[in-house]
Design an enzyme around this catalytic site. Structure first.
Site, PDB file in Angstrom:
ATOM      1  N   ALA A 178       9.560 -17.669  41.526  1.00 32.48           N
ATOM      2  CA  ALA A 178      10.249 -18.954  41.603  1.00 32.48           C
ATOM      3  C   ALA A 178       9.301 -20.029  41.111  1.00 32.48           C
ATOM      4  CB  ALA A 178      10.689 -19.258  43.030  1.00 32.48           C
ATOM      5  N   ASN A 234       9.550 -22.905  42.408  1.00 32.28           N
ATOM      6  CA  ASN A 234       9.335 -23.647  43.644  1.00 32.28           C
ATOM      7  C   ASN A 234      10.024 -22.906  44.790  1.00 32.28           C
ATOM      8  OD1 ASN A 234       9.476 -25.695  45.766  1.00 32.28           O
ATOM      9  ND2 ASN A 234       8.860 -27.135  44.175  1.00 32.28           N
ATOM     10  N   PHE A 235       9.285 -22.621  45.853  1.00 35.60           N
ATOM     11  CA  PHE A 235       9.823 -21.852  46.968  1.00 35.60           C
ATOM     12  C   PHE A 235      10.388 -22.726  48.086  1.00 35.60           C
ATOM     13  CE2 PHE A 235       7.496 -18.426  44.990  1.00 35.60           C
ATOM     14  CZ  PHE A 235       8.291 -17.326  45.256  1.00 35.60           C
ATOM     15  N   LYS A 278      -3.305 -29.678  39.719  1.00 32.21           N
ATOM     16  CA  LYS A 278      -2.267 -28.828  39.139  1.00 32.21           C
ATOM     17  C   LYS A 278      -2.542 -28.636  37.653  1.00 32.21           C
ATOM     18  CE  LYS A 278       2.722 -28.055  38.941  1.00 32.21           C
ATOM     19  NZ  LYS A 278       2.535 -26.660  39.395  1.00 32.21           N
ATOM     20  N   HIS A 330       2.382 -34.770  40.427  1.00 32.99           N
ATOM     21  CA  HIS A 330       1.681 -33.786  41.249  1.00 32.99           C
ATOM     22  C   HIS A 330       0.219 -34.178  41.408  1.00 32.99           C
ATOM     23  CE1 HIS A 330       5.161 -31.108  40.588  1.00 32.99           C
ATOM     24  NE2 HIS A 330       4.731 -30.468  41.657  1.00 32.99           N
ATOM     25  N   HIS A 331      -0.452 -33.466  42.286  1.00 35.01           N
ATOM     26  CA  HIS A 331      -1.885 -33.645  42.495  1.00 35.01           C
ATOM     27  C   HIS A 331      -2.665 -33.324  41.220  1.00 35.01           C
ATOM     28  CE1 HIS A 331      -2.188 -29.224  42.822  1.00 35.01           C
ATOM     29  NE2 HIS A 331      -1.037 -29.340  43.470  1.00 35.01           N
TER      30      HIS A 331
END
Length: 226
Positions: A100, A102-103, A138, A134-135
């Site tokens: 995935a 994103n989970f 990433k 995002h951070h």
């Protein structure tokens, strides 16, 4: 459930904490310091492997799990251009892969809502666009989540592409904004993650769900009504 963690960074540690609280056991932790010493034999004591590593390591980790005969749940993104090759190997080995972008359960509900809204917008004069933040750690941009969102919206609206803008900032778990703009108004749908726990919890749930199945699965399979 006995778990091997492929990738033992921030996500791996959160998964270990939550899985242990749920009564599961982490039997092997693999990261860049010991990966070269790990063979398929080392994975065979596990019921499932969970991979949150790096884009350049994910496919090798999938192959390792397939060789060991251990189902693998992959949350690493940035490797999906090789998905069809990997899918073929899963079928050939009668293995198990759950992947995935994103989970998070919330993000997958966000996808469903976005696709529904996009389908309703198909014949209206709105231009879709996506922003993701995002951070700074990433590695892939745009995020896998943004790519999945783009694919769904593009398909629902029958467009060639939806523009994605990516930002990298300190201490941002993940924010995605889907925007529909027209001369009259703008409609926005936003998902903001407050921590990595939602991703970790979803990965553990996926591991529980997939451990006795064979084939290639995604969150859509797990969340679909039986």
């Amino acid at each position: 459930m006995k778990i091997t963690l492929l990738g033992y960074g921030k996500m791996g540690r959160i998964i270990e904490k939550l899985a242990t609280e749920d009564g599961h056991q982490v039997v092997l932790r693999v990261d860049e310091h010991n990966r070269e010493k790990i063979s398929a034999d080392d994975l065979r004591d596990a019921d499932v492997a969970i991979d949150f590593s790096r884009p350049d390591a994910a496919i090798a980790n999938i192959d390792l799990a397939l060789e060991a005969g251990v189902p693998i749940v992959v949350g690493t993104t940035g490797w999906h251009n090789k998905l069809e090759e990997v899918r073929k190997r899963v079928v050939e080995t009668n293995g198990t892969l759950f992947y995935a972008t994103n989970f998070s359960i919330g993000v997958n509900l966000f996808f469903a809502t976005a696709n529904y809204l996009a389908a309703r917008m198909k014949d209206e004069d709105y231009t879709p666009s996506i922003e993701e933040t995002h951070h700074a750690e990433k590695l892939d941009a745009p995020s896998g989540t943004a790519i999945t969102l783009e694919e769904g919206v593009r398909g629902a609206m029958d467009r060639e592409a939806v523009h994605i803008t990516s930002y990298r900032e300190d201490k941002v778990p993940g924010t995605h904004v889907l925007r529909f703009s027209s001369a009259i108004d703008t409609i926005e749908l936003t998902h903001t993650a407050h921590s990595r726990e939602g991703f970790a919890r979803g990965a553990i749930t996926a591991a529980e769900w997939v451990r006795n199945r064979s084939g290639v699965f995604t969150m859509t399979d797990m969340l679909s009504p039986a």
